[in-house]
Design a protein around this motif. Structure first.
Motif, PDB file in Angstrom:
ATOM      1  N   LEU A   1       0.659   7.257  -6.423  1.00  0.00           N
ATOM      2  CA  LEU A   1      -0.492   8.145  -6.591  1.00  0.00           C
ATOM      3  C   LEU A   1      -0.118   9.594  -6.267  1.00  0.00           C
ATOM      4  O   LEU A   1      -0.505  10.529  -6.977  1.00  0.00           O
ATOM      5  CB  LEU A   1      -1.648   7.694  -5.701  1.00  0.00           C
TER       6      LEU A   1
ATOM      7  N   GLN B   1      -5.788  12.996   0.699  1.00  0.00           N
ATOM      8  CA  GLN B   1      -6.547  12.449  -0.414  1.00  0.00           C
ATOM      9  C   GLN B   1      -7.104  11.049  -0.172  1.00  0.00           C
ATOM     10  O   GLN B   1      -8.149  10.679  -0.703  1.00  0.00           O
ATOM     11  CB  GLN B   1      -5.672  12.431  -1.670  1.00  0.00           C
ATOM     12  N   TYR B   2      -6.380  10.254   0.643  1.00  0.00           N
ATOM     13  CA  TYR B   2      -6.764   8.852   0.798  1.00  0.00           C
ATOM     14  C   TYR B   2      -6.943   8.405   2.250  1.00  0.00           C
ATOM     15  O   TYR B   2      -7.196   7.226   2.504  1.00  0.00           O
ATOM     16  CB  TYR B   2      -5.729   7.950   0.110  1.00  0.00           C
TER      17      TYR B   2
ATOM     18  N   THR C   1      -6.112  11.762  -7.550  1.00  0.00           N
ATOM     19  CA  THR C   1      -7.142  11.749  -6.512  1.00  0.00           C
ATOM     20  C   THR C   1      -8.045  10.549  -6.775  1.00  0.00           C
ATOM     21  O   THR C   1      -7.885   9.826  -7.763  1.00  0.00           O
ATOM     22  CB  THR C   1      -7.982  13.039  -6.549  1.00  0.00           C
ATOM     23  N   ALA C   2      -9.027  10.355  -5.894  1.00  0.00           N
ATOM     24  CA  ALA C   2      -9.912   9.196  -6.033  1.00  0.00           C
ATOM     25  C   ALA C   2     -10.769   9.267  -7.293  1.00  0.00           C
ATOM     26  O   ALA C   2     -11.248   8.252  -7.789  1.00  0.00           O
ATOM     27  CB  ALA C   2     -10.799   9.082  -4.797  1.00  0.00           C
ATOM     28  N   THR C   3     -10.961  10.453  -7.840  1.00  0.00           N
ATOM     29  CA  THR C   3     -11.850  10.616  -9.002  1.00  0.00           C
ATOM     30  C   THR C   3     -11.119  11.022 -10.274  1.00  0.00           C
ATOM     31  O   THR C   3     -11.707  11.054 -11.340  1.00  0.00           O
ATOM     32  CB  THR C   3     -12.928  11.672  -8.697  1.00  0.00           C
ATOM     33  N   LYS C   4      -9.849  11.305 -10.174  1.00  0.00           N
ATOM     34  CA  LYS C   4      -9.085  11.801 -11.325  1.00  0.00           C
ATOM     35  C   LYS C   4      -8.701  10.650 -12.253  1.00  0.00           C
ATOM     36  O   LYS C   4      -8.191   9.618 -11.786  1.00  0.00           O
ATOM     37  CB  LYS C   4      -7.828  12.502 -10.813  1.00  0.00           C
TER      38      LYS C   4
ATOM     39  N   LEU D   1       0.445   4.153  -2.767  1.00  0.00           N
ATOM     40  CA  LEU D   1       0.071   5.521  -2.395  1.00  0.00           C
ATOM     41  C   LEU D   1       1.148   6.526  -2.811  1.00  0.00           C
ATOM     42  O   LEU D   1       0.840   7.655  -3.201  1.00  0.00           O
ATOM     43  CB  LEU D   1      -0.193   5.604  -0.894  1.00  0.00           C
TER      44      LEU D   1
ATOM     45  N   TRP E   1      -6.450   8.492 -14.930  1.00  0.00           N
ATOM     46  CA  TRP E   1      -5.009   8.351 -15.109  1.00  0.00           C
ATOM     47  C   TRP E   1      -4.478   9.232 -16.237  1.00  0.00           C
ATOM     48  O   TRP E   1      -3.319   9.639 -16.215  1.00  0.00           O
ATOM     49  CB  TRP E   1      -4.649   6.894 -15.369  1.00  0.00           C
TER      50      TRP E   1
ATOM     51  N   GLU F   1       0.819  -1.217   0.000  1.00  0.00           N
ATOM     52  CA  GLU F   1       0.000   0.000   0.000  1.00  0.00           C
ATOM     53  C   GLU F   1       0.853   1.267   0.000  1.00  0.00           C
ATOM     54  O   GLU F   1       0.549   2.236  -0.696  1.00  0.00           O
ATOM     55  CB  GLU F   1      -0.932  -0.012   1.210  1.00  0.00           C
TER      56      GLU F   1
ATOM     57  N   VAL G   1      -1.141  11.861   0.803  1.00  0.00           N
ATOM     58  CA  VAL G   1      -1.924  10.625   0.913  1.00  0.00           C
ATOM     59  C   VAL G   1      -2.845  10.660   2.136  1.00  0.00           C
ATOM     60  O   VAL G   1      -3.887   9.993   2.147  1.00  0.00           O
ATOM     61  CB  VAL G   1      -1.005   9.374   0.934  1.00  0.00           C
TER      62      VAL G   1
END
Length: 296
Positions: free
Chosen positions: A15, A47-48, A21-24, A12, A26, A8, A44
């Motif tokens: 990322l 955003q996470y 972000t969770a909605t962006k 992360l 690639w 993980e 992180v």
């Protein structure tokens, strides 16, 4: 990547380096300057929701980012390649080659671009290494041997200590130890250190440069200072205690690049020590006492 990076924290980190972000998607991944704490760990968390303890900073650096750089997934100090290793502005960024592939993740071209990344990876890494090497600091040791130190102002001062200070104030002195901000011990004369009663297991606690004047039996302990760490009272007491079993007489010296840096630390410098400045190489500043440039 090796199995040790299949976790993980590594995911992360990737990322964060790509600004995802969770909605962006690639396809909108970006290349940006990321420090370890603010650019990656804070990112992180925000955003996470991954809240890593502050003491895991070195884990990010040593167990993720170091391997990313080796595999050319990330670059170290790409926007300022001459930064010293210990600079607070040190940073990482996703490599341009990796970013080009990552932006096509999930597309029909993914398999092809990954294969292309693997094919150019070695070429890109070689170019990056050569770029870093251009900024390395070349130093000639008293014995005539040439070595290179990592980039940065601190190691430029160390170069001046060996090539300018030593010939002026301790001509003929033997180099016992030379450190580096990236690799602590670039040069160590272990046999000579043992003869003088200095533990070879204390490398991490030694000043940047150790020079021994056999004729006077003086041991010059020289600290190069560009941001912190002059020969303070506590530092001198610690070194004095570490060297008490030896026979050589210690001379404590703080070396600064210029008067501007010297002024920042003047209140912390211990009495009975010496100060040398690269910009005024023919002079020495002695902090009180009944003798100039000699053992305490």
């Amino acid at each position: 990547m090796p199995p040790a990076q299949h976790n993980e924290m590594s995911g992360l980190t990737l990322l964060a380096l790509c600004g995802m972000t969770a909605t962006k998607p690639w396809s909108e991944a970006t290349r940006k300057r990321c420090t370890v704490t603010k650019g990656i760990m804070d990112y992180v968390r925000e955003q996470y929701g991954a809240d890593y303890a502050p003491n895991t900073r070195e884990t990010f650096r040593r167990q993720v980012l170091h391997q990313f750089c080796q595999r050319k997934i990330a670059d170290y100090n790409p926007f300022e390649p001459s930064l010293p290793t210990n600079s607070p502005r040190a940073h990482y960024a996703i490599s341009e080659a990796a970013l080009a592939a990552i932006r096509l993740y999930g597309s029909e071209a993914w398999t092809r671009v990954v294969a292309e990344f693997h094919s150019v990876q070695r070429v890109e890494l070689d170019l990056y290494v050569r770029s870093r090497e251009r900024h390395m600091v070349s130093v000639k040791l008293p014995n005539g041997r040439d070595v290179t130190l990592s980039p940065g102002k601190h190691n430029v001062v160390q170069k001046a200590i060996l090539e300018t200070f030593a010939p002026r104030f301790c001509p003929g002195a033997q180099l016992l130890y030379l450190g580096d901000t990236a690799k602590k011990d670039v040069f160590t004369d272990e046999a000579a250190l043992r003869r003088l009663g200095i533990s070879i297991n204390e490398h991490g606690k030694l000043p940047d440069v150790l020079l021994y004047d056999a004729e006077r039996n003086w041991l010059f302990l020289v600290e190069a200072v560009t941001s912190h760490g002059p020969m303070s009272r506590s530092r001198v007491l610690f070194l004095h205690d570490m060297l008490k079993a030896g026979s050589a007489k210690p001379v404590y010296v703080t070396a600064f690049p210029d008067f501007q840096e010297f002024r920042k630390h003047v209140n912390d410098i211990a009495w009975e020590t010496e100060v040398w400045l690269c910009e005024a190489p023919e002079h020495m500043i002695h902090f009180n006492g009944d003798r100039f440039l000699g053992p305490r």
